[in-house]
Motif scaffolding. Structure first.
Motif, mmCIF file in Angstrom:
data_model
loop_
_atom_site.group_PDB
_atom_site.id
_atom_site.type_symbol
_atom_site.label_atom_id
_atom_site.label_comp_id
_atom_site.label_asym_id
_atom_site.label_seq_id
_atom_site.Cartn_x
_atom_site.Cartn_y
_atom_site.Cartn_z
ATOM 1 N N LEU A 307 41.939 23.984 46.637
ATOM 2 C CA LEU A 307 41.228 24.259 45.391
ATOM 3 C C LEU A 307 42.128 24.015 44.183
ATOM 4 N N PRO A 308 41.541 23.545 43.079
ATOM 5 C CA PRO A 308 42.354 23.412 41.867
ATOM 6 C C PRO A 308 42.759 24.795 41.361
ATOM 7 N N ARG A 309 43.960 24.930 40.898
ATOM 8 C CA ARG A 309 44.444 26.204 40.368
ATOM 9 C C ARG A 309 45.426 25.954 39.234
ATOM 10 N N PRO A 310 45.489 26.867 38.264
ATOM 11 C CA PRO A 310 46.515 26.737 37.222
ATOM 12 C C PRO A 310 47.907 26.940 37.843
ATOM 13 N N GLU A 311 48.940 26.438 37.185
ATOM 14 C CA GLU A 311 50.306 26.648 37.679
ATOM 15 C C GLU A 311 50.945 27.828 36.960
ATOM 16 N N GLY A 312 51.581 28.706 37.728
ATOM 17 C CA GLY A 312 52.396 29.754 37.119
ATOM 18 C C GLY A 312 51.648 30.969 36.620
ATOM 19 N N HIS A 313 50.327 30.985 36.785
ATOM 20 C CA HIS A 313 49.595 32.224 36.510
ATOM 21 C C HIS A 313 48.301 32.215 37.305
ATOM 22 N N ALA A 314 47.723 33.387 37.503
ATOM 23 C CA ALA A 314 46.510 33.500 38.315
ATOM 24 C C ALA A 314 45.273 33.489 37.429
ATOM 25 N N LEU A 315 44.144 33.158 38.000
ATOM 26 C CA LEU A 315 42.865 33.363 37.329
ATOM 27 C C LEU A 315 42.668 34.866 37.179
ATOM 28 N N VAL B 71 47.765 32.273 49.443
ATOM 29 C CA VAL B 71 47.641 33.617 48.848
ATOM 30 C C VAL B 71 46.229 33.779 48.280
ATOM 31 N N ASP B 72 45.954 34.982 47.750
ATOM 32 C CA ASP B 72 44.647 35.221 47.127
ATOM 33 C C ASP B 72 44.765 35.398 45.616
ATOM 34 N N ASN B 73 45.990 35.278 45.105
ATOM 35 C CA ASN B 73 46.207 35.427 43.662
ATOM 36 C C ASN B 73 45.702 36.750 43.103
ATOM 37 N N GLN B 74 45.640 37.765 43.962
ATOM 38 C CA GLN B 74 45.323 39.113 43.501
ATOM 39 C C GLN B 74 46.645 39.864 43.306
ATOM 40 N N GLN B 75 46.641 40.887 42.450
ATOM 41 C CA GLN B 75 47.823 41.738 42.430
ATOM 42 C C GLN B 75 47.942 42.433 43.783
ATOM 43 N N PHE B 76 46.905 43.159 44.162
ATOM 44 C CA PHE B 76 46.830 43.763 45.490
ATOM 45 C C PHE B 76 45.540 43.285 46.141
#
Ligand code: HEC
Ligand code: HEC
Ligand code: HEC
Ligand code: HEC
Ligand code: CA
Ligand code: CA
Lengths: 319, 319
Positions: A307-315, B71-76
């Motif tokens: 999946l496309p995702r930003p770099e260095g930070h989460a949605l 990963v799931d890009n969640q904090q937890f």
């Protein structure tokens, strides 16, 4: 060497009931959403995209798992904050063939249907279209939509179009029954008896043709859900539900719009009783179940998308 | 035609800091769990198997999504009944290279690690090993385990072995940095400055070698989590955490064991301050971030597995 003879088309078996036949390989495609390879690929990515949900926890595939017959085998799916809705999740497999989407048919096409779940508060729970589009934009979907739909094309309608295009590829050919109907393989004697029995008893008045549904809405005097009436408000629509296809039905337990029946065996008996006022014998029930099992087709092979995702930070997700 | 000349091995760039190099392509494999193609395939199926969870809602891939950097890009992470644990989910990508698993290293190997999540009450919440094995048996895993491990081999240990074997295939070669280190492609000037800066500032005393971790446990005076001490009880282990690899770090926000830092930029500054008592300039921080972004490798391509399931009834899920 002599030129190879063309293989003769195998003859369908003589006992094949009228109307029955192999699953069509071509699906209906609406004129304003032609299939393209790139659109299908984008649709696949979106189908597996948890960013359609507010929490980041649910994709279409959560409830319609392509690894398990396009369903989650729950009575009621687990949705946002562990809420559960009031209807059983039907399979997405072959859904391109249905006359309308949802048990009550309230979405005419897959394109309309796909706009529902992201905003449904007990499913993906996004606040509005803008929120979904913003999240997809932040994820980096801009260029992917542009490639498929042209400049500035990342919007909610195109999202639904791409998902629908992907869904139109989720067909399941070559079920044991299909191979049998084409004279390519045999099925068990029990299944053959079941095949005749469903005609004899009258099931195929509704579950007819190669799809094993006539794609109409029929009275099902069961449970408290009002079916089509819950959409139209009309009394004549009370307890009307779309005739469910038998394709892949052995994979889609539990059964009926409320997932209230746990086994296929029991679902067959309930149908015979409510729809045809018939008590099936144990033997006939078992034969019908054996026949229904021959309708499980080859499940779609998909490469799990990156999946496309930003770099260095989460949605940003929220509850 | 003259015989084709063998391509000369491209020279690594002259400015490559000592120790840095492309990701190894071979992972360490324990003697009692050799890799086989069939075992890896079974492990993949299990990795995507929601039947490891009591509710039927979570597979390994829910929290370690192979579509989003493992990963799931969640904090937890969201777990059973929408519970959340106290640690950020690290990536499974390249985890075969780590000296021990978990932030506090409490699982020596992937085999030990994989036994945890199915029984963890805030993750998959199955009651005990027997329950998981019973569900896999009912799903129809018997023959799949037999093919890989021999007769009567469906047990919890073999489940973990298969998953671990699959995880050992989740390596991400050919990151822009790797191609650069092999003299095959260039990276930006900013990234090259960052590459020198991490040596100059001292980051590579811990984030060393081709893995960008020396695989040791180091003091990280941040937050309230006691790290290794929470396992050993020893004061000398207080706030020790495994040095996280920089491989794919641009995909694994939010950062640190508590997911408390949202951006890579901020994580770099925190590291410089806590670990090296250094305030990085904005320019140096940006350069280091550009370098870290070159460590995103080619993500594993997996065919989404079709899972074994009983016919005509569902597995039993519960809350
Ligand atoms: C949280 C669970 C959940 C999620 C997420 C979800 N669905 Fe559904 N889906 C359902 C349920 C439940 C129904 C039946 C609702 C009804 O009939 O009223 C349904 C119905 C459908 C149907 C109609 C099938 C038929 O035979 O009528 C299609 C197609 C479909 N979903 C596709 C999708 C797509 C595409 C997505 C993602 C954009 C999605 N679903 C997300 C639970 C879910
Ligand atoms: C008069 C129409 C009609 C007849 C006759 C009929 N069905 Fe159905 N069938 C339906 C409808 C409508 C549904 C959808 C019910 C619902 O809303 O849950 C359905 C659903 C089913 C389902 C459950 C599918 C699912 O995914 O939950 C099975 C199995 C089934 N039918 C088998 C049979 C069998 C076997 C017979 C004959 C013994 C039969 N049906 C006769 C209309 C009919
Ligand atoms: C509900 C979320 C969740 C599920 C499901 C889950 N994990 Fe994890 N995983 C985590 C969290 C959180 C951690 C970190 C825990 C810690 O360090 O104390 C972790 C740690 C790991 C690690 C260690 C990586 C490292 O760098 O130390 C591996 C490997 C792993 N998980 C694999 C798996 C496998 C295999 C499964 C399925 C059997 C699985 N996980 C299921 C959340 C989850
Ligand atoms: C003395 C050892 C040490 C030094 C020096 C060090 N680190 Fe770390 N680094 C660690 C440890 C231990 C962790 C895991 C921290 C945790 O538990 O969250 C880590 C984590 C990180 C992370 C977060 C990874 C993630 O997935 O959350 C980044 C980014 C990072 N380091 C970058 C740097 C940079 C840049 C420098 C130099 C400015 C640096 N580190 C210097 C030990 C060190
Ligand atoms: Ca069902
Ligand atoms: Ca992280």
């Amino acid at each position: 060497q002599p030129a190879a003879q063309p293989e003769p088309a195998p003859a369908p078996p003589a006992d094949l009931p009228e109307g029955m036949g192999p699953l069509p390989t071509e699906v209906p495609v609406p004129a304003d959403n032609p299939q393209t390879e790139e659109k299908v690929e984008l649709g696949k990515i979106l189908y597996f995209e948890p960013a359609l949900s507010k929490s980041g926890n649910f994709s279409c595939n959560s409830c319609h798992n392509l690894g398990t017959g396009g369903v989650d085998n729950q009575q009621f799916s687990i949705g946002h904050k562990w809420q559960r809705g009031g209807r059983n999740a039907p399979t997405v497999l072959n859904s391109a063939f249905w006359s309308a989407q949802f048990w009550d048919g309230r979405a005419p096409q897959l394109e309309d249907q796909a706009k529902g779940p992201p905003l449904n508060p007990v499913e993906m729970a996004s606040m509005d279209e803008t929120e979904v589009v913003a999240r997809l934009t932040e994820a980096g979907y801009g260029p992917l939509f542009e490639k498929v739909f042209g400049a500035n094309a990342l919007n909610y309608d195109n999202m639904a179009k791409a998902i629908a295009a992907f869904e139109r590829t989720l067909i399941t050919p070559d079920a044991p029954f299909d191979l049998y109907a084409q004279g390519k393989a045999d099925i068990s004697e029990a299944a053959k008896r079941g095949m005749q029995k469903v005609v004899e008893v009258g099931c195929t008045s509704c579950h007819s043709g190669a799809l094993f549904t006539n794609n109409t809405f029929q009275k099902f005097a069961y449970g408290t859900d009002e079916g089509v009436k819950s959409v139209s408000g009309k009394d004549e629509d009370d307890h009307l539900f779309r005739v469910q296809s038998w394709r892949n039905v052995a994979l889609t337990a539990p059964y009926f719009h409320d997932g209230g029946v746990k086994t296929l065996d029991e679902a067959v008996r309930v149908m015979a009783k409510t729809q045809l006022d018939t008590e099936l014998s144990d033997g006939d029930t078992a034969d019908i179940v054996e026949f229904l099992k021959t309708l499980t087709g080859t499940q779609p092979q998909v490469t799990f998308p990156v999946l496309p995702r930003p770099e260095g930070h989460a949605l940003s997700w929220s509850d």
